[in-house]
Scaffold this motif. Structure first.
Motif, PDB file in Angstrom:
ATOM      1  N   LEU A 193       0.836  -1.200   0.000  1.00  0.00           N
ATOM      2  CA  LEU A 193       0.000   0.000   0.000  1.00  0.00           C
ATOM      3  C   LEU A 193       0.869   1.249   0.000  1.00  0.00           C
ATOM      4  O   LEU A 193       1.866   1.312   0.723  1.00  0.00           O
ATOM      5  CB  LEU A 193      -0.890   0.027   1.258  1.00  0.00           C
ATOM      6  CG  LEU A 193      -1.697   1.310   1.498  1.00  0.00           C
ATOM      7  CD1 LEU A 193      -2.846   1.419   0.487  1.00  0.00           C
ATOM      8  CD2 LEU A 193      -2.246   1.367   2.910  1.00  0.00           C
ATOM      9  N   ILE A 194       0.467   2.221  -0.812  1.00  0.00           N
ATOM     10  CA  ILE A 194       1.056   3.552  -0.725  1.00  0.00           C
ATOM     11  C   ILE A 194      -0.076   4.553  -0.535  1.00  0.00           C
ATOM     12  O   ILE A 194      -1.064   4.540  -1.285  1.00  0.00           O
ATOM     13  CB  ILE A 194       1.873   3.914  -1.984  1.00  0.00           C
ATOM     14  CG1 ILE A 194       3.098   2.996  -2.127  1.00  0.00           C
ATOM     15  CG2 ILE A 194       2.323   5.379  -1.935  1.00  0.00           C
ATOM     16  CD1 ILE A 194       3.918   3.238  -3.394  1.00  0.00           C
ATOM     17  N   CYS A 195       0.041   5.387   0.485  1.00  0.00           N
ATOM     18  CA  CYS A 195      -0.848   6.535   0.635  1.00  0.00           C
ATOM     19  C   CYS A 195      -0.078   7.735   0.108  1.00  0.00           C
ATOM     20  O   CYS A 195       1.018   8.044   0.604  1.00  0.00           O
ATOM     21  CB  CYS A 195      -1.241   6.758   2.092  1.00  0.00           C
ATOM     22  SG  CYS A 195      -2.246   5.428   2.763  1.00  0.00           S
ATOM     23  N   LEU A 196      -0.645   8.373  -0.894  1.00  0.00           N
ATOM     24  CA  LEU A 196       0.117   9.371  -1.655  1.00  0.00           C
ATOM     25  C   LEU A 196      -0.619  10.702  -1.688  1.00  0.00           C
ATOM     26  O   LEU A 196      -1.728  10.798  -2.225  1.00  0.00           O
ATOM     27  CB  LEU A 196       0.338   8.815  -3.078  1.00  0.00           C
ATOM     28  CG  LEU A 196       1.085   9.655  -4.103  1.00  0.00           C
ATOM     29  CD1 LEU A 196       2.440  10.122  -3.593  1.00  0.00           C
ATOM     30  CD2 LEU A 196       1.249   8.862  -5.391  1.00  0.00           C
TER      31      LEU A 196
ATOM     32  N   MET B  62      -4.779   7.851  -3.033  1.00  0.00           N
ATOM     33  CA  MET B  62      -4.409   9.260  -3.060  1.00  0.00           C
ATOM     34  C   MET B  62      -5.048   9.952  -1.855  1.00  0.00           C
ATOM     35  O   MET B  62      -6.192   9.657  -1.497  1.00  0.00           O
ATOM     36  CB  MET B  62      -4.909   9.934  -4.346  1.00  0.00           C
ATOM     37  CG  MET B  62      -4.488   9.236  -5.636  1.00  0.00           C
ATOM     38  SD  MET B  62      -2.714   8.993  -5.820  1.00  0.00           S
ATOM     39  CE  MET B  62      -2.165  10.695  -6.126  1.00  0.00           C
ATOM     40  N   THR B  63      -4.321  10.853  -1.240  1.00  0.00           N
ATOM     41  CA  THR B  63      -4.912  11.658  -0.172  1.00  0.00           C
ATOM     42  C   THR B  63      -4.982  13.098  -0.667  1.00  0.00           C
ATOM     43  O   THR B  63      -3.989  13.666  -1.123  1.00  0.00           O
ATOM     44  CB  THR B  63      -4.102  11.566   1.139  1.00  0.00           C
ATOM     45  OG1 THR B  63      -2.757  11.976   0.901  1.00  0.00           O
ATOM     46  CG2 THR B  63      -4.075  10.146   1.661  1.00  0.00           C
ATOM     47  N   THR B  64      -6.163  13.646  -0.605  1.00  0.00           N
ATOM     48  CA  THR B  64      -6.399  14.955  -1.193  1.00  0.00           C
ATOM     49  C   THR B  64      -7.158  15.871  -0.239  1.00  0.00           C
ATOM     50  O   THR B  64      -8.062  15.432   0.468  1.00  0.00           O
ATOM     51  CB  THR B  64      -7.143  14.805  -2.545  1.00  0.00           C
ATOM     52  OG1 THR B  64      -7.636  16.066  -2.948  1.00  0.00           O
ATOM     53  CG2 THR B  64      -8.295  13.842  -2.451  1.00  0.00           C
TER      54      THR B  64
ATOM     55  N   TYR C  59      -9.121   6.971  -3.179  1.00  0.00           N
ATOM     56  CA  TYR C  59      -8.656   8.237  -2.611  1.00  0.00           C
ATOM     57  C   TYR C  59      -9.279   8.457  -1.243  1.00  0.00           C
ATOM     58  O   TYR C  59     -10.327   7.890  -0.910  1.00  0.00           O
ATOM     59  CB  TYR C  59      -8.980   9.404  -3.547  1.00  0.00           C
ATOM     60  CG  TYR C  59     -10.445   9.725  -3.646  1.00  0.00           C
ATOM     61  CD1 TYR C  59     -11.010  10.702  -2.827  1.00  0.00           C
ATOM     62  CD2 TYR C  59     -11.280   9.046  -4.523  1.00  0.00           C
ATOM     63  CE1 TYR C  59     -12.357  10.983  -2.887  1.00  0.00           C
ATOM     64  CE2 TYR C  59     -12.632   9.321  -4.599  1.00  0.00           C
ATOM     65  CZ  TYR C  59     -13.163  10.287  -3.780  1.00  0.00           C
ATOM     66  OH  TYR C  59     -14.505  10.555  -3.840  1.00  0.00           O
ATOM     67  N   LEU C  60      -8.612   9.283  -0.480  1.00  0.00           N
ATOM     68  CA  LEU C  60      -9.082   9.657   0.847  1.00  0.00           C
ATOM     69  C   LEU C  60      -9.072  11.175   0.932  1.00  0.00           C
ATOM     70  O   LEU C  60      -8.096  11.812   0.538  1.00  0.00           O
ATOM     71  CB  LEU C  60      -8.142   9.102   1.921  1.00  0.00           C
ATOM     72  CG  LEU C  60      -8.066   7.576   2.037  1.00  0.00           C
ATOM     73  CD1 LEU C  60      -6.810   7.177   2.811  1.00  0.00           C
ATOM     74  CD2 LEU C  60      -9.304   7.045   2.751  1.00  0.00           C
ATOM     75  N   VAL C  61     -10.167  11.737   1.428  1.00  0.00           N
ATOM     76  CA  VAL C  61     -10.221  13.178   1.604  1.00  0.00           C
ATOM     77  C   VAL C  61      -9.652  13.524   2.979  1.00  0.00           C
ATOM     78  O   VAL C  61      -9.958  12.874   3.970  1.00  0.00           O
ATOM     79  CB  VAL C  61     -11.678  13.683   1.469  1.00  0.00           C
ATOM     80  CG1 VAL C  61     -11.745  15.180   1.735  1.00  0.00           C
ATOM     81  CG2 VAL C  61     -12.218  13.368   0.077  1.00  0.00           C
ATOM     82  N   LYS C  62      -8.785  14.545   2.980  1.00  0.00           N
ATOM     83  CA  LYS C  62      -8.166  14.980   4.235  1.00  0.00           C
ATOM     84  C   LYS C  62      -9.044  16.007   4.926  1.00  0.00           C
ATOM     85  O   LYS C  62      -9.699  16.784   4.258  1.00  0.00           O
ATOM     86  CB  LYS C  62      -6.786  15.568   3.951  1.00  0.00           C
ATOM     87  CG  LYS C  62      -5.789  14.509   3.512  1.00  0.00           C
ATOM     88  CD  LYS C  62      -4.363  14.993   3.642  1.00  0.00           C
ATOM     89  CE  LYS C  62      -3.894  15.656   2.391  1.00  0.00           C
ATOM     90  NZ  LYS C  62      -2.432  15.921   2.405  1.00  0.00           N
TER      91      LYS C  62
END
Ligand SMILES: [Mg+2]
Length: 136
Positions: free
Chosen positions: A51-54, A89-91, A110-113
């Motif tokens: 896993l990469i959270c980017l 993706m973290t956005t 994706y994950l919303v910050k």
């Protein structure tokens, strides 16, 4: 399982590593370049990340560029699709354009910050990185 968190902000990296800790051994990188270095080193050592959270918004190489580069490296190394790293993706903003672009470039979600633990767990379940039912 191994995870890599790439984000230019200390707090974001710490939060994600903390959330991931029950399931993954986590590493962190503070920019795209060093994230890619860590990714390549892990591949070469035969200990690839699952896993990469980017982070999308980073100074220098942004998340989309890093994403494209990671997928290129995997392609060049002829890594079969099922063995390719899952990339979330973290956005900061729930921006449809950014999400579409990331999907085209090969992101898995994706994950919303600010990232909430329940959202992260849901995504990990969807990607079969952790057993289902934890978020329920
Ligand atoms: Mg950022």
């Amino acid at each position: 399982m191994r995870a890599l968190v790439i984000d230019d902000r200390d707090t974001n990296r710490l939060i994600l590593l903390k959330f991931l800790a029950p399931w993954m051994v986590g590493d962190a990188a503070s920019d795209g370049e060093s994230g890619i270095e860590a990714f390549e080193a892990a591949l070469q050592q035969g200990k690839p990340y699952q896993l990469i959270c980017l982070d999308v918004m980073m100074p220098g190489m942004d998340g989309h560029e890093a994403l494209a580069k990671i997928r290129r490296i995997e392609k060049d190394a002829q890594i079969p699709e099922q063995d390719q790293v899952k990339i979330l993706m973290t956005t900061a903003v729930d921006s449809p354009n950014s999400i579409n672009e990331a999907t085209k470039l090969g992101a898995d979600g994706y994950l919303v910050k600010p990232v909430r633990k329940t959202n992260l767990i849901e995504e990990l379940e969807k990607l079969n990185l952790i057993p289902g039912g934890i978020s329920a």
